[in-house]
Scaffold this active site. Structure first.
Site, PDB file in Angstrom:
ATOM      1  CG  ASP A   8      14.029  -3.373 -64.041  1.00  0.00           C
ATOM      2  OD1 ASP A   8      12.849  -3.153 -63.560  1.00  0.00           O
ATOM      3  OD2 ASP A   8      14.322  -4.338 -64.795  1.00  0.00           O
ATOM      4  CG  ASP A  45      10.929   0.126 -66.635  1.00  0.00           C
ATOM      5  OD1 ASP A  45      11.979  -0.141 -67.066  1.00  0.00           O
ATOM      6  OD2 ASP A  45      10.225  -1.072 -66.294  1.00  0.00           O
ATOM      7  CG  ASP A  73       2.039  -6.826 -68.178  1.00  0.00           C
ATOM      8  OD1 ASP A  73       2.129  -5.511 -67.614  1.00  0.00           O
ATOM      9  OD2 ASP A  73       2.603  -7.670 -67.935  1.00  0.00           O
TER      10      ASP A  73
HETATM   11  P1  ATP Z   1       9.823  -6.977 -63.000  1.00  0.00           P
HETATM   12  O1  ATP Z   1      11.118  -5.833 -63.467  1.00  0.00           O
HETATM   13  O2  ATP Z   1      10.113  -6.839 -61.581  1.00  0.00           O
HETATM   14  O3  ATP Z   1      10.176  -8.467 -63.538  1.00  0.00           O
HETATM   15  P2  ATP Z   1       8.047  -5.321 -64.434  1.00  0.00           P
HETATM   16  O4  ATP Z   1       6.710  -5.160 -64.158  1.00  0.00           O
HETATM   17  O5  ATP Z   1       8.920  -4.065 -64.087  1.00  0.00           O
HETATM   18  O6  ATP Z   1       8.511  -6.560 -63.449  1.00  0.00           O
HETATM   19  P3  ATP Z   1       9.376  -5.331 -67.031  1.00  0.00           P
HETATM   20  O7  ATP Z   1       9.493  -6.515 -67.930  1.00  0.00           O
HETATM   21  O8  ATP Z   1      10.513  -4.730 -66.288  1.00  0.00           O
HETATM   22  O9  ATP Z   1       8.366  -5.996 -65.847  1.00  0.00           O
HETATM   23  O10 ATP Z   1       8.474  -4.300 -67.758  1.00  0.00           O
HETATM   24  C1  ATP Z   1       8.189  -2.991 -67.240  1.00  0.00           C
HETATM   25  C2  ATP Z   1       6.608  -2.538 -67.655  1.00  0.00           C
HETATM   26  O11 ATP Z   1       6.204  -2.751 -68.722  1.00  0.00           O
HETATM   27  C3  ATP Z   1       5.787  -3.799 -66.992  1.00  0.00           C
HETATM   28  O12 ATP Z   1       5.515  -3.122 -65.694  1.00  0.00           O
HETATM   29  C4  ATP Z   1       4.640  -3.442 -67.954  1.00  0.00           C
HETATM   30  O13 ATP Z   1       3.711  -2.175 -67.529  1.00  0.00           O
HETATM   31  C5  ATP Z   1       5.057  -3.069 -68.981  1.00  0.00           C
HETATM   32  N1  ATP Z   1       5.264  -4.560 -69.939  1.00  0.00           N
HETATM   33  C6  ATP Z   1       6.404  -5.402 -69.804  1.00  0.00           C
HETATM   34  N2  ATP Z   1       6.020  -6.260 -70.882  1.00  0.00           N
HETATM   35  C7  ATP Z   1       4.848  -6.406 -71.256  1.00  0.00           C
HETATM   36  C8  ATP Z   1       3.952  -7.109 -72.266  1.00  0.00           C
HETATM   37  N3  ATP Z   1       4.507  -8.335 -72.532  1.00  0.00           N
HETATM   38  N4  ATP Z   1       2.773  -6.599 -72.515  1.00  0.00           N
HETATM   39  C9  ATP Z   1       2.551  -5.204 -72.181  1.00  0.00           C
HETATM   40  N5  ATP Z   1       3.177  -4.599 -71.200  1.00  0.00           N
HETATM   41  C10 ATP Z   1       4.234  -5.171 -70.923  1.00  0.00           C
HETATM   42 MG    MG Z   2      10.870  -4.018 -64.380  1.00  0.00          MG
END
Ligand code: ATP
Ligand code: MG
Length: 416
Positions: A38, A40, A123
């Protein structure tokens, strides 16, 4: 490869004088040559400023306000830059937008800040990269590009503090290490085992969502072993922890095999359901408990049913598995008892059961894991490949066997 919708959101925000970037997992995945799940977007516009710029946009979430902007299929998540300022430090908000429990867990996180504030509250370093499509530049505030190069998972800031703030980060560290094949950097790794018990502070629905991401990533097996190694799996499925120790081989090889099969299915673009994974993870506990109840003089069906109910309700208090998954789990288990009884018309009826396919796969899984079911899986494989006439013969042959065996059994004396 950046989604058109994400670029459009960034462009519209920039045209209205705001800063905006594509951020997070999508930038990381693209740099690694992977297909992002996805997209963001992060911006200095506040939720109430973002919403009116788009026809289909809505503000969601309380703990963490996000704007969902929808153009075509998948919504783009737009978040406002956030700050790590603690309550009271931030003059603009009166200090009530960020809340913490006494274990240091954040329950509300809506203090807005600058892009560099935003970077430091993400994170991992590799998740804190900001891509600007207008000039094709990447802004890296935390050494994320270097960590991508050296394939390192590094949490930002003081690891223990960041894990306590949000224990789901423990799982995210492991998830990305397994998914990307990266190494967890030492100071990030060090407190994980000690803080594993903090997972109990995470709400069951959120923990369930996170387990789906862990187990359905296509790297379920590697993830399972890492979770196990860091004592996180014990927190997520505590019923299993004794069984994994006691009967090392059978329980863990069943789960291992379940993840192996799931990973293969995901890679082959086949359908997978969390019901099957949970059915496998909890099956050793169900069997264990059912055996106890049977030992107390209950019928196998009653014992299984009672055991299933208890095992599920214990698990649901930790990870809130929705009913649409717990129902099929129970059906898969029930059918384990029914599939061996396939004489006469039973075989046909069983093969038409809506959960037959999953239950048959589950039989094969148990056999792959080393359980001896006297050729049950093979019989059902042949049955499904046979003509209608042959199927009837196979079922009749079972009936004969059944009858013969039954006749040899001495009858119980009637008591009434
Ligand atoms: P994927 O979507 O492939 O699982 P992602 O890194 O995009 O991985 P998301 O859950 O979509 O994960 O979150 C988007 C972004 O928000 C992350 O890349 C991170 O920068 C931030 N983020 C998400 N969850 C947390 C958290 N629990 N603590 C701090 N930052 C977070
Ligand atoms: Mg994501």
């Amino acid at each position: 490869m950046i989604s058109r919708d994400a670029r459009k959101v960034v462009q519209i925000l920039q045209e209205h004088g705001f800063e905006a970037y594509v951020v997070g997992g999508s930038v990381r995945d693209l740099l690694l040559g992977l297909k992002p799940k996805d997209f963001d977007v992060a911006t200095n516009a506040k939720p109430a400023e973002i919403k009116p710029l788009f026809r289909r946009a809505r503000i969601i979430g309380r703990r963490f306000q996000i704007v969902h902007v929808q153009f075509s299929r998948e919504p783009i998540e737009v978040t406002t830059f956030r700050s790590n300022a603690t309550p009271g430090q931030d003059k603009n908000t009166g200090g009530n937008r960020r809340q913490q429990t006494d274990t240091g867990m954040l329950t509300r996180d809506n203090v807005f800040g600058s892009i560099s504030d935003d970077a430091s509250r993400r994170d991992l370093t590799i998740n804190a990269l900001y891509y600007d499509p207008s000039d094709n530049s990447i802004h890296d505030f935390a050494g994320g590009l270097e960590d991508i190069d050296s394939r390192t998972i590094r949490i930002m800031g003081d690891p223990a503090t960041r894990f306590r703030e949000d224990p789901v980060r423990l799982l995210r560290v492991v998830r990305f290490a397994a998914k990307l094949g990266f190494t967890i950097e030492r100071s990030t790794e060090k407190p994980i085992r000690k803080l594993a018990a903090d997972l109990s502070h995470v709400s069951p629905p959120r923990l369930f969502d996170e387990t789906l991401k862990l187990f359905m990533s296509g790297q379920g097996l590697a993830t399972f072993w890492l979770l196990h190694e860091y004592g996180l799996f014990d927190q997520m499925v505590p019923q299993l922890s004794n069984l994994l120790k006691e009967r090392e081989s059978q329980s863990s090889s069943l789960i291992e095999q379940a993840f192996t099969n799931t990973d293969l299915r995901i890679r082959a673009n086949k359908r997978v359901t969390p019901a099957f994974i949970y059915a496998a993870m909890l099956w050793p506990s169900v069997q264990h408990l059912a055996k106890q109840y049977q030992g107390q003089g209950n019928s196998p069906a009653y014992a299984l049913n009672k055991a299933a109910g208890e095992v599920i309700s214990r698990q649901v208090s930790i990870t809130a598995i929705p009913r649409r998954f717990t129902m099929p789990m129970r059906e898969i288990w029930d059918l384990q008892l029914l599939l061996p009884r396939r004489g006469g018309q039973r075989a046909k009826r069983l093969s038409e059961h809506p959960r037959f396919r999953a239950a048959y796969d589950f039989v094969l899984l148990r056999e792959q894991a080393g359980e001896n079911l006297e050729g049950l899986g093979d019989w059902w494989t042949r049955y499904q490949e046979a003509s209608e006439e042959e199927q009837q013969q196979m079922a009749n042959a079972q009936n004969q066997d059944g009858k013969k065996r039954r006749r040899r059994k001495p009858r119980k004396p009637k008591t009434d």
